[in-house]
Design a protein around this motif. Structure first.
Motif, PDB file in Angstrom:
ATOM      1  N   PHE A 100     -57.045  19.843   9.010  1.00  0.00           N
ATOM      2  CA  PHE A 100     -56.362  18.637   8.550  1.00  0.00           C
ATOM      3  C   PHE A 100     -55.533  18.928   7.305  1.00  0.00           C
ATOM      4  N   ALA A 101     -56.101  19.707   6.388  1.00  0.00           N
ATOM      5  CA  ALA A 101     -55.375  20.054   5.171  1.00  0.00           C
ATOM      6  C   ALA A 101     -54.102  20.828   5.489  1.00  0.00           C
ATOM      7  N   GLN A 102     -54.156  21.688   6.493  1.00  0.00           N
ATOM      8  CA  GLN A 102     -53.005  22.516   6.840  1.00  0.00           C
ATOM      9  C   GLN A 102     -51.986  21.765   7.695  1.00  0.00           C
ATOM     10  N   SER A 103     -52.454  20.848   8.540  1.00  0.00           N
ATOM     11  CA  SER A 103     -51.540  20.179   9.469  1.00  0.00           C
ATOM     12  C   SER A 103     -51.999  18.749   9.746  1.00  0.00           C
ATOM     13  N   PRO A 104     -51.839  17.846   8.765  1.00  0.00           N
ATOM     14  CA  PRO A 104     -52.331  16.470   8.968  1.00  0.00           C
ATOM     15  C   PRO A 104     -51.642  15.749  10.116  1.00  0.00           C
ATOM     16  N   CYS A 105     -50.388  16.100  10.401  1.00  0.00           N
ATOM     17  CA  CYS A 105     -49.666  15.405  11.466  1.00  0.00           C
ATOM     18  C   CYS A 105     -50.137  15.793  12.863  1.00  0.00           C
ATOM     19  N   SER A 106     -51.017  16.795  12.961  1.00  0.00           N
ATOM     20  CA  SER A 106     -51.610  17.119  14.256  1.00  0.00           C
ATOM     21  C   SER A 106     -52.785  16.200  14.576  1.00  0.00           C
ATOM     22  N   PHE A 107     -53.165  15.334  13.625  1.00  0.00           N
ATOM     23  CA  PHE A 107     -54.223  14.345  13.815  1.00  0.00           C
ATOM     24  C   PHE A 107     -53.572  12.993  14.142  1.00  0.00           C
ATOM     25  N   PRO A 108     -54.321  12.079  14.745  1.00  0.00           N
ATOM     26  CA  PRO A 108     -53.763  10.753  15.087  1.00  0.00           C
ATOM     27  C   PRO A 108     -53.684   9.851  13.861  1.00  0.00           C
ATOM     28  N   VAL A 109     -52.809  10.200  12.947  1.00  0.00           N
ATOM     29  CA  VAL A 109     -52.786   9.535  11.643  1.00  0.00           C
ATOM     30  C   VAL A 109     -51.863   8.318  11.593  1.00  0.00           C
TER      31      VAL A 109
END
Length: 213
Positions: A75-84
């Motif tokens: 998440f720290a490296q790629s937050p946009c890969s989560f359903p944010v």
């Protein structure tokens, strides 16, 4: 990844009593629906943290005695890969302000993104430009086009960008970040409307969102 004695008040999915290792496992089994957890060692209290449509953008955590916030590395490296972001809204990373001053602090790792449902971005993405993000231009400003009622004045630029999609029907497309912490969300910029010109303003950072191939 630990961030010291701090706890996030928004997005608590579940609270239970577990060891720290079991708390981490409880987050891991939720895959992308969990970005980390709060842990209180003395009481072995575990708070599993979630991002969802009801609380899509994370707010800065608050100091909390005896609590530790753990954030997943992915998440720290790629937050946009989560359903944010909510359905119909795009996740946008943004850079650190080029010149922090006495009213600015570098954004925390979980304050590196925001969401916007602006039609300019949606149309560009659907036209084959999948990489959407904020960039910045230094010493520039955009007069007018402020989003009302949300212009908070002196506040960290990263926190203000978190409100990009907060005003219904008027999502942001840019942010004018002046010196001394004055921030102004805007609903357009010079690329979305070619007849708009940016003005000069010393030590300002103009953040603008766009999508690229």
């Amino acid at each position: 990844m630990s961030y010291g004695e701090r706890a996030e008040a928004v997005g608590v999915l579940e609270t239970t009593v577990l060891s720290s290792s079991l708390c981490a496992a409880s987050c891991s089994v939720r895959d992308k629906n969990c970005y980390g957890f709060n842990y209180k060692q003395d009481a072995k209290t575990c708070e599993v943290l979630s991002v969802s449509e009801s609380s899509p953008v994370l707010k800065a955590p608050e100091a909390a005695e005896n609590w530790t916030l753990y954030v997943r590395e992915d998440f720290a490296q790629s937050p946009c890969s989560f359903p944010v972001c909510k359905t119909g809204s795009l996740c946008l990373l943004f850079p650190e302000r080029f010149k922090p001053d006495s009213y600015e602090v570098p954004p925390s790792v979980w304050l590196r993104y925001t969401c916007s449902s602006h039609s300019y971005l949606i149309d560009k993405q659907q036209a084959g430009n999948p990489n959407c993000r904020f960039d910045q231009i230094v010493n520039k400003r955009l007069t007018g086009h402020d989003i009302s009622p949300y212009n908070p004045g002196r506040e960290n630029y990263a926190a203000v960008l978190g409100y990009c999609d907060a005003v219904a029907g008027n999502p942001c497309l840019s942010l004018e970040s002046q010196s001394r912490g004055n921030q102004f969300l805007k609903n357009t910029h010079h690329l979305s409307q070619p007849n708009i010109s940016l003005g000069e303003l010393t030590d300002a950072a103009f953040f603008y969102a766009d999508c690229f191939p």
